[in-house]
Design an enzyme around this catalytic site. Structure first.
Site, PDB file in Angstrom:
ATOM      1  N   HIS A  57      42.043  -4.293  44.102  1.00 43.79           N
ATOM      2  CA  HIS A  57      42.353  -2.772  43.665  1.00 43.79           C
ATOM      3  C   HIS A  57      42.403  -2.062  44.874  1.00 43.79           C
ATOM      4  O   HIS A  57      42.680  -0.599  44.502  1.00 43.79           O
ATOM      5  CB  HIS A  57      41.573  -2.448  42.486  1.00 43.79           C
ATOM      6  CG  HIS A  57      41.590  -3.075  41.277  1.00 43.79           C
ATOM      7  ND1 HIS A  57      42.767  -3.171  40.544  1.00 43.79           N
ATOM      8  CD2 HIS A  57      40.797  -3.859  40.440  1.00 43.79           C
ATOM      9  CE1 HIS A  57      42.720  -3.894  39.448  1.00 43.79           C
ATOM     10  NE2 HIS A  57      41.587  -4.505  39.479  1.00 43.79           N
ATOM     11  N   TYR A  87      37.585   1.571  38.243  1.00 43.09           N
ATOM     12  CA  TYR A  87      37.120   0.273  37.923  1.00 43.09           C
ATOM     13  C   TYR A  87      35.380   0.184  37.941  1.00 43.09           C
ATOM     14  O   TYR A  87      35.124  -0.523  37.005  1.00 43.09           O
ATOM     15  CB  TYR A  87      37.874  -0.878  38.792  1.00 43.09           C
ATOM     16  CG  TYR A  87      39.000  -1.471  38.227  1.00 43.09           C
ATOM     17  CD1 TYR A  87      39.426  -1.880  37.129  1.00 43.09           C
ATOM     18  CD2 TYR A  87      40.237  -0.537  38.991  1.00 43.09           C
ATOM     19  CE1 TYR A  87      40.516  -2.271  36.683  1.00 43.09           C
ATOM     20  CE2 TYR A  87      41.593  -0.929  38.262  1.00 43.09           C
ATOM     21  CZ  TYR A  87      41.632  -1.842  37.133  1.00 43.09           C
ATOM     22  OH  TYR A  87      42.917  -1.933  36.860  1.00 43.09           O
TER      23      TYR A  87
END
Length: 760
Positions: A442, A289
């Protein structure tokens, strides 16, 4: 759909080429710090590609091979799209569906067409951008929310605001490039009916998406800010930098991606720089990410630098944005693939376009690190802007040097005090040791976990995420339920699971408040690279101290890994310790039983997804297991007791839609135990050639692994090799400072050393 068998592409006009190729090589490129006149006067383009940059690029065309090749490829791509015609369909699909893919493609082609207009001065590209933008303007005025309702924040062009923000980030660059081509009336029409309402929808209309610290919000901030810079709309620029002011909202979890509205009021682009990045440039959601977020971070920062240089954005938080690129490149293996920490799709690498952006911008606005030029050479393309020109010239002038990856410790948390990630490198062996904070939405529940690589190939793997990104047939390309039921759970990782419960009981609100603590990191000794960290909150009443080292010993063909996990608890527990190996089982020194019918290992916390394929009791003090993977041999040697159980497991139980990869593990289970020590060594050795059908050095070089001391203060492990030589690795469990002095007697032999460990 239109299909074409052949396209005759119109390339750079001959007259322009003649004039460009005739330019002398010594044309001087104006520095990024010079000639701000155009920007100060509000001339366009000035966002990413600048007016001065256009002049410099035109002067060098034909003399900069990597730039010229990139330009040609982009021109061919855009010309093919122009030939096919413009399609702006009414939105219908999730990720991977036609309308989603079409609008995503449109935003990228718009950006590229705008750049081509500036560099080639060919009006057809400006007209194409204008015509498509007018189609979007006509559509957007009456466009409802996207018909798919799965997202916590629905967009209009796409099923989620995140993708709408992606679109505006790219399209704002296209608008900047054709700004002066459009009439004032046309600009007013686009800004009134498309750009301003678009920016409002993804911000004030969708605060649950915009008003927080998360990679989603970073895209939103960049989108609003970049179109604000092009339009010279200070309200939008301020909204991008600082968030929406005086907004009172519910702060409960709303996001199937795990995002929260920010409870302490921190929001906006600057907050998204302050909070997720550590001073070392590590991004708390992990490299997958970070790669995704780097594009909006850097492209908006470049726009701010060009249009609002007084903000000194690249100096913000001690220049962390540029530092983060070095950190991210170090979070990749020998092949450039990012380590799949937290939610991460395997195979994502620095060949991704976001890393082309990161590499070029870092080189241009940073210290002109020649190592970045070698990355750009591998990427084999550059940005078609000022930074890409600088990289192209650097490569042309022979300035590139290898990007040197060494062992590195990257702290986590905004102040660098929330754990981190240690990467140990010794020759071709790379070990990724994760002792970081939760990693936002996440994050995975895998404190003190690790993965192991040899020359870019996984040896002991981290599973990564459970998702087929942009593949519509698999859950619309979105996260699958197995991401929560398997991939995030502790048992899916190479660390200790206690009583079949995940760390922090698998609860984000607990995990996000805690982090592991670095005990020591040592990379000064070329022969021993070591990292050690402690976790005390994953299981209340249990402390875990893990020390991992890559040891280069002349008695071994390759460096080997030594792994020491010390567990101290206030009660007896069951401990499960898996090794997720990749490859084919070769040999064991224990007898195991294979069940006639496969059954799941458990019923929850990830155990429901593990088939039991073999069971055994440990029979010796050292359990050995060898496997073959991609032509290389590996052996695990682990210290075991006569009550330890050994389980061969395979992922895939309770997975009727085949969403999970069917991969294997050897699991060590220790029941009814309070304090314990898990000690293992993993050797990489030998090779096998299917061409010559020859196996070389296929056997382990370790004959014995033994605990010779384990106290509160020290743990000592003896490693004996096939030559009969014994080496001792001693780690300090308490006083592990670099200057700490130790004096210890083991088996009537004195050991004296300074620092956190001793190996002799």
């Amino acid at each position: 759909m239109k299909f074409i068998q052949s396209i005759t592409l119109k390339l750079v006009p001959a007259v322009l080429l003649i004039s460009l190729f005739s330019c002398k090589e010594e044309v001087t490129v104006v520095s990024k710090e010079e000639d701000k006149t155009a920007s100060e006067q509000g001339a366009h383009p000035n966002l990413i590609l600048t007016a001065q940059g256009v002049k410099d690029i035109r002067a060098q065309l034909g003399n900069i091979p990597i730039f010229d090749a990139t330009l040609k490829a982009v021109q061919e791509e855009v010309d093919a799209e122009i030939f096919l015609g413009i399609d702006t369909p009414i939105p219908e699909d999730y990720s991977g569906g036609y309308t989603h893919v079409r609008h995503k493609s449109n935003m990228i082609i718009l950006q590229k067409a705008g750049v081509l207009y500036q560099i080639l001065d060919d009006e057809k590209y400006a007209k194409y951008v204008k015509d498509m933008l007018m189609q979007y303007e006509a559509m957007y005025k009456t466009l409802p929310l996207h018909p798919k309702t799965r997202s916590y924040a629905r967009g209009k062009l796409f099923w989620q605001c995140l993708n709408d923000a992606n679109w505006l980030v790219y399209v704002s660059q296209a608008y900047d490039c054709v700004y002066n081509y459009l009439s004032e009336e046309e600009r007013n029409k686009l800004e009134t009916n498309l750009f301003k309402p678009f920016a409002d929808h993804i911000s004030v209309d969708s605060p649950q998406f915009y008003q927080r610290v998360h990679n989603h919000s970073t895209w939103g901030n960049a989108a609003v800010g970049m179109i604000g810079l092009v339009m010279n709309d200070q309200e939008l620029i301020d909204r991008a930098l600082y968030g929406i002011k005086d907004l009172k909202l519910d702060t409960k979890e709303k996001d199937d991606d795990g995002g929260f509205l920010n409870k302490d009021g921190k929001a906006g682009f600057l907050a998204n720089i302050e909070e997720p990045f550590s001073p070392d440039g590590y991004y708390n959601e992990g490299p997958y990410y970070q790669r995704y977020a780097m594009y909006p971070f850097l492209i908006f920062a470049e726009g701010l630098h060009n249009v609002k240089p007084e903000l000194k954005i690249f100096e913000y938080k001690e220049g962390v944005l540029l530092k983060s690129i070095n950190a991210l490149l170090n979070l990749s293996d020998a092949d450039g693939d990012f380590f799949p920490l937290n939610d991460g799709q395997k195979g994502m690498s620095y060949y991704n376009d976001a890393l082309v952006t990161a590499t070029d911008i870092s080189y241009y606005f940073g210290t002109q690190d020649p190592g970045l030029l070698s990355i750009a050479e591998k990427q084999n393309k550059v940005l078609l802007d000022d930074s890409g020109l600088a990289v192209a010239l650097g490569i042309k002038n022979g300035l590139a040097k290898p990007f040197d990856k060494k062992s590195i410790n990257l702290s986590d948390g905004p102040e660098g005090t929330q754990g981190g990630v240690g990467i140990l490198r010794n020759e071709d062996i790379e070990l990724v040791f994760k002792y970081a904070a939760q990693g936002s939405s996440h994050g995975h529940y895998d404190k003190l976990s690790y993965s192991l690589y040899e020359n870019g190939e996984e040896v002991i793997q981290d599973y990564g995420l459970a998702r087929f990104v942009n593949i519509e047939q698999k859950g619309g390309g979105n996260y699958l339920k197995e991401n929560k039921t398997w991939a995030k759970q502790t048992i899916a990782h190479n660390t200790v699971t206690q009583n079949e419960m995940s760390h922090f009981n698998g609860k984000y609100e607990i995990g996000s408040q805690n982090h592991s603590v670095l005990h020591y990191f040592s990379s000064e000794n070329d022969n021993v690279q070591a990292a050690s960290a402690k976790e005390v909150n994953a299981y209340p009443g249990t402390e875990m101290l893990r020390t991992m080292a890559i040891i280069k010993d002349p008695d071994f063909e390759k460096p080997y890994v030594l792994d020491i996990m010390k567990v101290v608890s206030n009660k007896a527990n069951q401990y499960d310790f898996p090794y997720y190996f990749l490859g084919q089982v070769l040999n064991t020194n224990f007898e195991y039983k294979v069940p006639e019918t496969l059954k799941a290992l458990g019923s929850k916390n990830g155990y429901q997804h593990l088939y039991v394929e073999g069971t055994a009791k440990s029979e010796t003090e050292n359990t050995k297991f060898s496997w073959l993977n991609k032509g290389k041999f590996y052996t695990l040697t682990t210290i075991t007791g006569n009550t330890d159980e050994l389980l061969f497991t395979r992922i895939g139980a309770n997975d009727p839609e085949f969403n999970l990869r069917r991969e294997a593990a050897l699991m060590l289970r220790r029941k009814n135990t309070q304090n314990t020590l898990f000690v293992s060594a993993i050797e990489a050795h030998g090779s096998y050639s299917p061409v010559t059908e020859s196996a070389v050095n296929s056997n382990s070089a370790i004959t014995a692994l033994k605990v010779v001391l384990d106290t509160e203060d020290y743990t000592a492990i003896a490693i004996t090799n096939v030559n009969g030589t014994t080496k001792l690795f001693i780690t300090a469990n308490t006083n592990a400072g670099k200057e700490a002095k130790h004096n210890l007697k083991i088996n009537n032999k004195d050991y004296e050393w300074s620092g956190p460990y001793c190996f002799k």
